[in-house]
Scaffold this active site. Structure first.
Site, PDB file in Angstrom:
ATOM      1  N   LEU A   1      42.363  38.305  59.177  1.00  0.00           N
ATOM      2  CA  LEU A   1      43.063  39.333  58.413  1.00  0.00           C
ATOM      3  C   LEU A   1      42.119  39.664  57.267  1.00  0.00           C
ATOM      4  O   LEU A   1      41.681  38.763  56.550  1.00  0.00           O
ATOM      5  CB  LEU A   1      44.402  38.792  57.912  1.00  0.00           C
ATOM      6  CG  LEU A   1      45.468  39.761  57.408  1.00  0.00           C
ATOM      7  CD1 LEU A   1      45.820  40.794  58.469  1.00  0.00           C
ATOM      8  CD2 LEU A   1      46.726  38.988  57.004  1.00  0.00           C
ATOM      9  N   ASP A   2      41.770  40.933  57.118  1.00  0.00           N
ATOM     10  CA  ASP A   2      40.774  41.335  56.121  1.00  0.00           C
ATOM     11  C   ASP A   2      41.090  40.779  54.734  1.00  0.00           C
ATOM     12  O   ASP A   2      42.256  40.632  54.358  1.00  0.00           O
ATOM     13  CB  ASP A   2      40.700  42.861  56.021  1.00  0.00           C
ATOM     14  CG  ASP A   2      40.135  43.489  57.280  1.00  0.00           C
ATOM     15  OD1 ASP A   2      39.474  42.772  58.044  1.00  0.00           O
ATOM     16  OD2 ASP A   2      40.375  44.683  57.499  1.00  0.00           O
ATOM     17  N   LYS A   3      40.043  40.549  53.963  1.00  0.00           N
ATOM     18  CA  LYS A   3      40.196  40.041  52.595  1.00  0.00           C
ATOM     19  C   LYS A   3      41.126  40.910  51.745  1.00  0.00           C
ATOM     20  O   LYS A   3      41.966  40.383  51.012  1.00  0.00           O
ATOM     21  CB  LYS A   3      38.813  39.926  51.933  1.00  0.00           C
ATOM     22  CG  LYS A   3      38.837  39.309  50.550  1.00  0.00           C
ATOM     23  CD  LYS A   3      37.418  39.156  50.011  1.00  0.00           C
ATOM     24  CE  LYS A   3      37.422  38.545  48.607  1.00  0.00           C
ATOM     25  NZ  LYS A   3      36.041  38.383  48.092  1.00  0.00           N
TER      26      LYS A   3
END
Length: 247
Positions: free
Chosen positions: A108-110
């Site tokens: 899950l993207d930062k």
């Protein structure tokens, strides 16, 4: 009498909970793995009674029923990076602080938040990633300007990104600038790229569900063990993935 078939070395290490199969392949290539004191090749099989070590540390076989494995759901806050590299500030492993060696399933993207699964079962990580299109993931997304009917229809029907066109999906408008989206795809930064193509910018992105697994009241930064029903669904979803696996 034929010798027993054995278990592929990367699978043996993955099932032990030491790391994922992909990471195990890297360790083998780096010469950090031994079987009975000898450095094996990729694809070598472990037989009953073999002594497997990584950097001289023994690797125990997984319990037959995997009762020693950990499977958790985590509500990832914005700013946490989905990596097991401990030298990276804000890595997901230090953020959770679990006493078992665990690793994220997918990412899950930062800048994104919400549900991500982690486990100590390196074998199931690979099965889930291979079977990714067999399960859906739900997101709530806020953008920088009012939504239009055109935007909702385009997001649902498919958008050209990364040299392909995204698969049709379910998109529903929640409010003036918020929509809900259910994906069965997992392209890199997919939702953000789709919005950018249509001249929208994602302000907030939260994953709220993976299959039937939900945040279930978890506050940001909290985690919980998966239930028996949730594990049953995961195991059912990945049941056939090993049949098409190359490793």
């Amino acid at each position: 009498m034929n010798a027993p078939e054995g278990t592929r070395l990367n699978k043996f290490i993955g099932e032990s909970g030491f790391c994922s199969r992909r990471e195990a392949d890297k360790l083998i290539e780096q010469g950090r793995v031994t079987i009975n004191g000898l450095r094996p090749e990729l694809g070598t099989k472990v037989q009953v009674g073999d002594k497997v070590e990584v950097d001289g540390n023994p690797i125990a076989a997984s319990a037959e029923n995997k009762s020693d494995r950990v499977y958790i759901a985590y509500n990832k806050p914005i700013g946490i990076t989905c990596t097991t590299e401990r030298h990276i500030e804000g890595n997901i492993i230090d953020a959770i602080g679990h006493n078992e060696r665990i690793f994220p399933i997918g990412r899950l993207d930062k800048p994104s938040e919400g549900l991500i699964l982690l486990t100590s079962d390196g074998d199931i990580v690979n099965k889930i990633l291979r079977a990714e299109n067999a399960h859906d993931k739900e997101y709530v997304v806020e953008v920088n300007r009012p939504l239009t009917e055109h935007f909702i229809k385009k997001m649902a029907s498919g958008v050209p990104i990364l040299n392909t066109v995204t698969k049709p999906c379910v998109v529903t408008m929640q409010s003036k600038m918020v929509f809900r989206m259910v994906l069965t795809q997992g392209l890199n930064r997919q939702i953000r790229r789709m919005c950018e193509y249509l001249d929208y910018e994602v302000v907030k992105l939260k994953r709220t569900r993976i299959m039937s697994i939900r945040l279930a009241g978890l506050k940001s930064g909290q985690w919980r063990d998966l239930t028996e029903d949730e594990m049953l669904e995961i195991n059912t979803a990945v049941a056939d993935s090993s049949k098409t696996a190359s490793n």
